[in-house]
Design an enzyme around this catalytic site. Structure first.
Site, PDB file in Angstrom:
ATOM      1  N   HIS A 195     -13.432  16.085   2.987  1.00  0.00           N
ATOM      2  CA  HIS A 195     -12.639  17.145   3.711  1.00  0.00           C
ATOM      3  C   HIS A 195     -13.507  17.535   4.887  1.00  0.00           C
ATOM      4  O   HIS A 195     -12.832  17.754   6.047  1.00  0.00           O
ATOM      5  CB  HIS A 195     -12.960  18.442   2.703  1.00  0.00           C
ATOM      6  CG  HIS A 195     -11.840  18.429   1.576  1.00  0.00           C
ATOM      7  ND1 HIS A 195     -10.542  17.872   1.648  1.00  0.00           N
ATOM      8  CD2 HIS A 195     -12.214  18.574   0.338  1.00  0.00           C
ATOM      9  CE1 HIS A 195     -10.163  18.040   0.380  1.00  0.00           C
ATOM     10  NE2 HIS A 195     -11.095  18.623  -0.507  1.00  0.00           N
ATOM     11  N   GLU A 437      -5.904  -7.276   3.686  1.00  0.00           N
ATOM     12  CA  GLU A 437      -7.017  -6.616   3.599  1.00  0.00           C
ATOM     13  C   GLU A 437      -7.946  -7.278   2.496  1.00  0.00           C
ATOM     14  O   GLU A 437      -9.074  -6.820   2.223  1.00  0.00           O
ATOM     15  CB  GLU A 437      -6.377  -5.175   2.797  1.00  0.00           C
ATOM     16  CG  GLU A 437      -5.488  -4.576   3.038  1.00  0.00           C
ATOM     17  CD  GLU A 437      -5.046  -3.367   2.416  1.00  0.00           C
ATOM     18  OE1 GLU A 437      -5.501  -2.412   2.472  1.00  0.00           O
ATOM     19  OE2 GLU A 437      -3.742  -3.729   1.773  1.00  0.00           O
ATOM     20  N   ASP A 461     -10.450  -2.119   3.837  1.00  0.00           N
ATOM     21  CA  ASP A 461     -10.726  -2.766   2.664  1.00  0.00           C
ATOM     22  C   ASP A 461     -11.421  -4.162   3.137  1.00  0.00           C
ATOM     23  O   ASP A 461     -12.077  -4.698   2.313  1.00  0.00           O
ATOM     24  CB  ASP A 461      -9.413  -2.786   1.910  1.00  0.00           C
ATOM     25  CG  ASP A 461      -9.258  -1.850   1.053  1.00  0.00           C
ATOM     26  OD1 ASP A 461     -10.500  -1.000   0.632  1.00  0.00           O
ATOM     27  OD2 ASP A 461      -8.122  -1.359   0.782  1.00  0.00           O
ATOM     28  N   CYS A 508      -4.682  -1.407  11.610  1.00  0.00           N
ATOM     29  CA  CYS A 508      -4.669  -0.117  11.186  1.00  0.00           C
ATOM     30  C   CYS A 508      -5.718   0.447  10.562  1.00  0.00           C
ATOM     31  O   CYS A 508      -5.795   1.699  10.016  1.00  0.00           O
ATOM     32  CB  CYS A 508      -3.118  -0.061  10.364  1.00  0.00           C
ATOM     33  SG  CYS A 508      -3.299  -0.818   8.728  1.00  0.00           S
TER      34      CYS A 508
END
Length: 576
Positions: A195, A437, A461, A508
């Site tokens: 967060h 990935e 990943d 990405c």
């Protein structure tokens, strides 16, 4: 005497200010017996606290819709509201009060610990860190039950801001602090997807996380410097150090103001090559930030955020409306929507959740989709329906086998046939692509190139699987290295294969939004970058300074190196 602490840099910039320590001892609650005749009153006390916190969260939600807080904060508030209404938390706490004759605070903390244990088994780093939502919701309830509302730091009069130092921070904390001249955030825990990291980046506030015991090493009101670019905290700096960092901060502010001038500039290299800079988003609300930086499209829409934290999954109509909103918001620009990257370990249906010994290597992403064909078909129908509203394309995550692609394409054909029969419009030629990935996919690209329309490299990943490192595990995070020669060979090989066969390839993952790697990726031949909207302008600046003719041979020499230290030195020299 000054001393330095090192953590994880998660939000760039420099902050100079005084420490405000935030307490983390609220959840150490007493356990006491409640007489049977008072149990109804104890449950009523819990219900009152729930109602109070619901009101607080509704207020925070209103702040996001009125523009006072970033849309990403709104997504976290939504998640916490769902957790507050989740029977697994509140109903179970009520049952504990009745069955054990205990106080409400203790019942809540007991159930919280049980739920946190479940979250810790989740492999995905973003979803695993959502255990913080459970803790923060319970912490809010305990505050109300104990009558200990949080206090905000006072505004300072010496011209310096306040540095919030805490074990962890919730989105609601950051919203509450927004009018109090907060200059930086420092926390004991957290990672790139915590967060504190996400909200700090959205608010452009410097932040360093993962410092372990920082709260024990600094004092309230002590002067500190937060270097959110290098991940450094300087405690009790002398005037010489403060002046040095004031100068650095001024330079950064000048650079940031210059970046704003690039919004309308096309991302073109010095030798005339146009580069596409796209955005990663989680919800339709993120489109405001995308439009602000005038991105070239959406390179990754993570649809799993529609599914998370719910007992009733979104139906076809709800999904269609969400996908349509994003596609229509980007007329004449590509929008790549990824099918949900979820797994049985992520407890979409708590009654049937599977506990796996290693969820990262288990039933997740496309594997989970194919194991739940009815659920997957619903999403595919919604995606196809949204495809008529713009340049939408579908992307499938975590592919490793040809049969996964074939099964997915058959389900897409089935969805198309159903829509045709129902006379519902869709784009018959909607492009379907896949994410690279897994190392196996990067080493066997032919089967993907023959079946798909485009590829996108998910570096987060790919690096984890290549190096066998969990980037959210603080014990090994120092070994997570995008510049490992093996990683670079897989990335470069995928880009090269795409160019050789005329297939578009994008990146990405976080590498795409890190200016340290922009020139390297350009030299590999990458022409499509997708990243968080806040990174677009900085990456564009790197593109505008690049000469591909000079970069390509330098990068080819880097790819032949097999020592990480040499690779890093060579990558740094690319910018000189």
């Amino acid at each position: 005497m000054p001393f330095t602490l090192h953590g994880l840099p998660v939000s760039q910039g420099i902050a100079i200010g005084h420490v405000h320590l935030v307490s983390h001892a609220l959840l150490e609650v007493n356990h006491y017996h409640v007489a049977p005749k008072h149990l109804a009153d104890e449950i009523e006390r819990l219900d009152g606290a729930i109602a109070t916190v619901q009101g607080e969260l509704v207020g925070l939600k209103a702040a996001t819709t009125s523009g006072q807080a970033h849309s990403e904060v709104g997504a976290f508030v939504d998640l916490q509201m769902m957790m507050l209404a989740d029977p697994m938390l509140t109903d179970t706490a009520r049952e504990l009060i009745k069955s054990r004759g205990c106080n409400a605070e203790w019942a809540l903390v007991q159930q919280m610990e049980h739920l946190v244990d479940q979250f810790r088994q989740i492999e995905d780093p973003y979803l695993r860190e959502r255990q913080a939502d459970v803790v923060q919701v319970v912490e809010r309830l305990v505050k109300v039950l104990l009558g200990h509302p949080g206090h905000l730091p006072p505004k300072r009069r010496d011209g310096l801001g306040t540095i919030i130092v805490a074990h962890d921070l919730s989105p609601s904390d950051t919203i509450g602090f927004r009018d109090h001249n907060i200059s930086g955030f420092v926390t004991d825990v957290g990672g790139p997807t915590s967060h504190t990291a996400i909200v700090a980046r959205s608010l452009k506030i410097p932040a360093v996380v993962g410092l372990h015991h920082v709260r024990d090493l600094v004092e309230d009101d002590e002067l500190v410097i937060v270097d959110g670019t290098r991940g450094i905290i300087i405690v009790a700096p002398d005037e010489r150090i403060v002046e040095e960092y004031r100068l650095r901060r001024s330079e950064l502010e000048i650079e940031r103001s210059k970046l704003n001038r690039l919004r309308d500039t096309r991302a073109t290299t010095l030798d005339g090559e146009t580069i596409n800079l796209l955005c990663n988003i989680e919800t339709p609300k993120d489109m405001a930030a995308v439009k602000t930086v005038k991105a070239d499209g959406i390179g990754l829409y993570r649809t799993e955020f529609l599914f998370m934290g719910r007992d009733v999954l979104p139906d076809e109509e709800e999904q269609y409306e969400a996908y349509r909103a994003v596609v229509k918001a980007m007329p004449d620009k590509p929008v790549t929507i990824r099918t949900f990257d979820l797994g049985a370990d992520k407890a979409l249906d708590r009654a049937h959740a599977r506990v796996e010994p290693n969820p990262a290597l288990g039933l997740r992403a496309v594997r989970y989709s194919l194991a739940e064909p009815k659920m997957f078909l619903t999403q595919l129908r919604a995606l196809l329906r949204a495809s008529v509203h713009g340049q939408m394309q579908i992307m499938v995550p975590m592919l490793a086998h040809a049969q996964e692609i074939d099964q997915t394409l058959r389900l897409i054909d089935k969805a198309k046939a159903e829509l045709r029969a129902e006379k519902i419009k869709f784009n018959e030629a909607v492009p379907v692509g896949g994410m690279i990935e897994i190392p196996a996919a990067a080493l066997a690209l032919g089967m993907f190139i023959r079946r798909l329309s485009f590829l996108s490299i998910g570096t987060n990943d790919l690096i984890q699987y290549t190096l066998a490192i969990d980037r959210a595990d603080e014990a090994v995070v120092h070994l997570y290295d995008p510049l490992h020669p093996a990683v670079l060979k897989l990335v470069a090989g995928t880009i090269s294969a795409g160019a050789r066969f005329g297939m578009p390839v994008s990146v990405c993952g976080e590498m795409a939004g890190d200016p340290e790697y922009t020139l390297l990726l350009l030299g590999m031949g990458l022409r499509n970058f997708s990243m968080h909207p806040s990174n677009i302008l900085e990456i564009k600046q790197q593109v505008l300074r690049a000469d591909l003719g000079e970069l390509a041979p330098k990068v080819q020499r880097i790819l032949k190196m097999d020592e990480q230290a040499r690779v890093r030195e060579a990558v740094q020299r690319l910018a000189l």
